[in-house]
Design a protein around this motif. Sequence first.
Motif, PDB file in Angstrom:
ATOM      1  N   GLY A 183       8.322   0.990   3.454  1.00  0.00           N
ATOM      2  CA  GLY A 183       7.639   0.354   2.350  1.00  0.00           C
ATOM      3  C   GLY A 183       6.594   1.036   1.959  1.00  0.00           C
ATOM      4  O   GLY A 183       6.552   1.503   0.884  1.00  0.00           O
ATOM      5  N   VAL A 184       5.940   1.739   2.894  1.00  0.00           N
ATOM      6  CA  VAL A 184       4.863   2.563   2.322  1.00  0.00           C
ATOM      7  C   VAL A 184       5.397   4.025   1.535  1.00  0.00           C
ATOM      8  O   VAL A 184       4.996   4.399   0.509  1.00  0.00           O
ATOM      9  CB  VAL A 184       4.328   3.358   3.557  1.00  0.00           C
ATOM     10  CG1 VAL A 184       3.349   4.576   3.254  1.00  0.00           C
ATOM     11  CG2 VAL A 184       3.263   2.303   4.048  1.00  0.00           C
ATOM     12  N   ILE A 185       6.360   4.554   2.036  1.00  0.00           N
ATOM     13  CA  ILE A 185       7.136   5.461   1.345  1.00  0.00           C
ATOM     14  C   ILE A 185       7.562   5.250   0.066  1.00  0.00           C
ATOM     15  O   ILE A 185       7.494   5.967  -1.029  1.00  0.00           O
ATOM     16  CB  ILE A 185       8.299   6.209   2.270  1.00  0.00           C
ATOM     17  CG1 ILE A 185       7.832   7.031   3.589  1.00  0.00           C
ATOM     18  CG2 ILE A 185       8.970   7.436   1.307  1.00  0.00           C
ATOM     19  CD1 ILE A 185       8.673   7.572   4.413  1.00  0.00           C
ATOM     20  N   ARG A 186       8.275   4.094  -0.013  1.00  0.00           N
ATOM     21  CA  ARG A 186       8.678   3.683  -1.361  1.00  0.00           C
ATOM     22  C   ARG A 186       7.705   3.445  -2.511  1.00  0.00           C
ATOM     23  O   ARG A 186       7.930   3.899  -3.445  1.00  0.00           O
ATOM     24  CB  ARG A 186       9.307   2.321  -1.248  1.00  0.00           C
ATOM     25  CG  ARG A 186       9.906   1.660  -2.422  1.00  0.00           C
ATOM     26  CD  ARG A 186      10.906   0.565  -2.135  1.00  0.00           C
ATOM     27  NE  ARG A 186      10.049  -0.757  -1.765  1.00  0.00           N
ATOM     28  CZ  ARG A 186       9.990  -1.259  -0.517  1.00  0.00           C
ATOM     29  NH1 ARG A 186      10.649  -0.674   0.538  1.00  0.00           N
ATOM     30  NH2 ARG A 186       8.995  -2.183  -0.127  1.00  0.00           N
ATOM     31  N   HIS A 187       6.436   3.049  -1.962  1.00  0.00           N
ATOM     32  CA  HIS A 187       5.419   3.005  -3.107  1.00  0.00           C
ATOM     33  C   HIS A 187       4.812   4.392  -3.379  1.00  0.00           C
ATOM     34  O   HIS A 187       4.513   4.735  -4.608  1.00  0.00           O
ATOM     35  CB  HIS A 187       4.370   2.109  -2.452  1.00  0.00           C
ATOM     36  CG  HIS A 187       4.762   0.320  -2.726  1.00  0.00           C
ATOM     37  ND1 HIS A 187       4.577  -0.082  -3.695  1.00  0.00           N
ATOM     38  CD2 HIS A 187       5.181  -0.412  -1.592  1.00  0.00           C
ATOM     39  CE1 HIS A 187       5.111  -1.396  -3.677  1.00  0.00           C
ATOM     40  NE2 HIS A 187       5.292  -1.496  -2.408  1.00  0.00           N
ATOM     41  N   LEU A 188       4.763   5.181  -2.278  1.00  0.00           N
ATOM     42  CA  LEU A 188       4.416   6.526  -2.543  1.00  0.00           C
ATOM     43  C   LEU A 188       5.101   7.117  -3.560  1.00  0.00           C
ATOM     44  O   LEU A 188       4.671   7.885  -4.602  1.00  0.00           O
ATOM     45  CB  LEU A 188       4.248   7.374  -1.230  1.00  0.00           C
ATOM     46  CG  LEU A 188       3.172   6.875  -0.264  1.00  0.00           C
ATOM     47  CD1 LEU A 188       3.466   7.984   1.071  1.00  0.00           C
ATOM     48  CD2 LEU A 188       1.792   7.530  -0.667  1.00  0.00           C
ATOM     49  N   LEU A 189       6.477   6.911  -3.653  1.00  0.00           N
ATOM     50  CA  LEU A 189       7.330   7.654  -4.446  1.00  0.00           C
ATOM     51  C   LEU A 189       7.284   6.963  -5.808  1.00  0.00           C
ATOM     52  O   LEU A 189       7.868   7.802  -6.844  1.00  0.00           O
ATOM     53  CB  LEU A 189       8.837   7.480  -4.061  1.00  0.00           C
ATOM     54  CG  LEU A 189       9.163   8.582  -2.705  1.00  0.00           C
ATOM     55  CD1 LEU A 189      10.452   8.008  -2.027  1.00  0.00           C
ATOM     56  CD2 LEU A 189       9.027   9.960  -3.008  1.00  0.00           C
ATOM     57  N   ASN A 190       6.779   5.686  -6.046  1.00  0.00           N
ATOM     58  CA  ASN A 190       6.651   5.093  -7.118  1.00  0.00           C
ATOM     59  C   ASN A 190       5.620   4.915  -7.801  1.00  0.00           C
ATOM     60  O   ASN A 190       4.905   4.065  -8.471  1.00  0.00           O
ATOM     61  CB  ASN A 190       7.447   3.937  -7.156  1.00  0.00           C
ATOM     62  CG  ASN A 190       8.926   4.176  -6.970  1.00  0.00           C
ATOM     63  OD1 ASN A 190       9.715   4.455  -7.924  1.00  0.00           O
ATOM     64  ND2 ASN A 190       9.558   3.938  -5.683  1.00  0.00           N
ATOM     65  N   SER A 191       4.259   5.911  -7.604  1.00  0.00           N
ATOM     66  CA  SER A 191       3.220   5.822  -7.881  1.00  0.00           C
ATOM     67  C   SER A 191       2.615   7.035  -8.698  1.00  0.00           C
ATOM     68  O   SER A 191       3.419   8.182  -8.719  1.00  0.00           O
ATOM     69  CB  SER A 191       2.091   5.541  -6.625  1.00  0.00           C
ATOM     70  OG  SER A 191       2.451   4.250  -6.212  1.00  0.00           O
ATOM     71  N   ASP A 192       1.509   7.188  -9.418  1.00  0.00           N
ATOM     72  CA  ASP A 192       1.217   8.448 -10.207  1.00  0.00           C
ATOM     73  C   ASP A 192       0.026   8.963  -9.521  1.00  0.00           C
ATOM     74  O   ASP A 192       0.058  10.210  -9.776  1.00  0.00           O
ATOM     75  CB  ASP A 192       0.944   7.765 -11.848  1.00  0.00           C
ATOM     76  CG  ASP A 192       2.005   6.990 -12.598  1.00  0.00           C
ATOM     77  OD1 ASP A 192       2.863   7.874 -12.871  1.00  0.00           O
ATOM     78  OD2 ASP A 192       2.107   5.804 -12.472  1.00  0.00           O
ATOM     79  N   VAL A 193      -0.931   8.188  -9.054  1.00  0.00           N
ATOM     80  CA  VAL A 193      -1.999   8.633  -8.418  1.00  0.00           C
ATOM     81  C   VAL A 193      -2.253   8.198  -7.064  1.00  0.00           C
ATOM     82  O   VAL A 193      -2.195   6.849  -7.201  1.00  0.00           O
ATOM     83  CB  VAL A 193      -3.185   8.670  -9.385  1.00  0.00           C
ATOM     84  CG1 VAL A 193      -4.409   9.190  -8.472  1.00  0.00           C
ATOM     85  CG2 VAL A 193      -2.995   9.573 -10.768  1.00  0.00           C
ATOM     86  N   PHE A 194      -2.874   8.868  -6.047  1.00  0.00           N
ATOM     87  CA  PHE A 194      -3.411   8.235  -4.808  1.00  0.00           C
ATOM     88  C   PHE A 194      -4.767   8.202  -4.726  1.00  0.00           C
ATOM     89  O   PHE A 194      -5.353   8.996  -4.995  1.00  0.00           O
ATOM     90  CB  PHE A 194      -2.719   8.948  -3.611  1.00  0.00           C
ATOM     91  CG  PHE A 194      -2.984   8.253  -2.377  1.00  0.00           C
ATOM     92  CD1 PHE A 194      -2.243   7.185  -1.719  1.00  0.00           C
ATOM     93  CD2 PHE A 194      -3.985   8.272  -1.663  1.00  0.00           C
ATOM     94  CE1 PHE A 194      -2.408   6.531  -0.639  1.00  0.00           C
ATOM     95  CE2 PHE A 194      -4.372   7.488  -0.406  1.00  0.00           C
ATOM     96  CZ  PHE A 194      -3.230   6.580  -0.002  1.00  0.00           C
ATOM     97  N   LEU A 195      -5.482   6.890  -4.717  1.00  0.00           N
ATOM     98  CA  LEU A 195      -6.735   6.915  -4.674  1.00  0.00           C
ATOM     99  C   LEU A 195      -7.362   6.425  -3.343  1.00  0.00           C
ATOM    100  O   LEU A 195      -6.864   5.501  -2.719  1.00  0.00           O
ATOM    101  CB  LEU A 195      -7.063   5.799  -5.786  1.00  0.00           C
ATOM    102  CG  LEU A 195      -8.598   5.207  -5.989  1.00  0.00           C
ATOM    103  CD1 LEU A 195      -9.626   6.422  -6.165  1.00  0.00           C
ATOM    104  CD2 LEU A 195      -8.661   4.148  -6.806  1.00  0.00           C
TER     105      LEU A 195
END
Length: 302
Positions: A183-195
């Motif tokens: 689940g973590v990787i899925r959201h990483l791949l579908n985001s624009d910026v990590f904050l």
Amino acid sequence: TALSILRIHWDVIHVHFGHNGNLILPLKRIEPSTAFITMFHGHDLLMGLSDGKENYTDLFREADLILANSAYSLDRLLELGANPQRLRIHYVGIEMNKFPYRKEHPDLTQGAFRVLTICRLDEQKGLEYSIRAINRLVSTNPSISIEYRIVGGGCQEAFLKHLVEELNLSQQVYFLGPLDQEGVIRHLLNSDVFLLTSIREWLGMVLLEAQAVGLPIVATEIGGIPEAVVPGQSAILVPARNSLAAAEALTECLKNPIKRIEMGIAGRKHVEKNFDINNLNDKLECIYEDLCRSLKVTLASK
């Protein structure tokens, strides 16, 4: 349990976290020819800094080697009285094959600008400042759809949810709770910026994972974070507790998609070079071998 371990002669005993090192240290006294290593990660350093320097006195005196997960952690170990000659930095890495670099980047014209944070919901992670930065980002970009996803759980969850309601951000901020690695990787791949607006951070493993998939980083310039990223290349670093600066950095990423891609490329290269677990394990094996040889020479001379 410890005595059952000694049925076999071990070349190396490697203990993670300083308080566990204290617990297992008697094995070194029983088997002085076994190399004894303890690695500090962060929480154990806080224990030492709050409980007093004497907390790790015996460990520092008797362990053959103390490893720190960052230069920042190493400096704290020196403050606690560790012998600099027995100190060494060894990063904790990630399995690169589990974090694929995304070749296709989300298209802002086809959806929302997506900001992601993955962390414990506690005070050290400074999520209050992240949420306030998102509030400013939303208010200054009313024509752009913005989503802020928070993955994780913790003691500040109720407080943070109340803050989101107070700022009328319920349509922009989503609390997803703890997720497994998939689940973590899925959201990483579908985001624009990590904050990540932490107010204390020993290294920031999640920053390595975010960079591995090619996410640009906006984070605070504290602790070990400047080691985990490449400031000015893979990450924009801002002062801690400064939501305005974080919002400005997010705005810079929002307005410049080419910069986001360039930051993502720089981040992937940085993690491949410095935090690939396979390379780090090879280095750790060399550390073991060198320590065992040194220990044999020392014992032979006595």
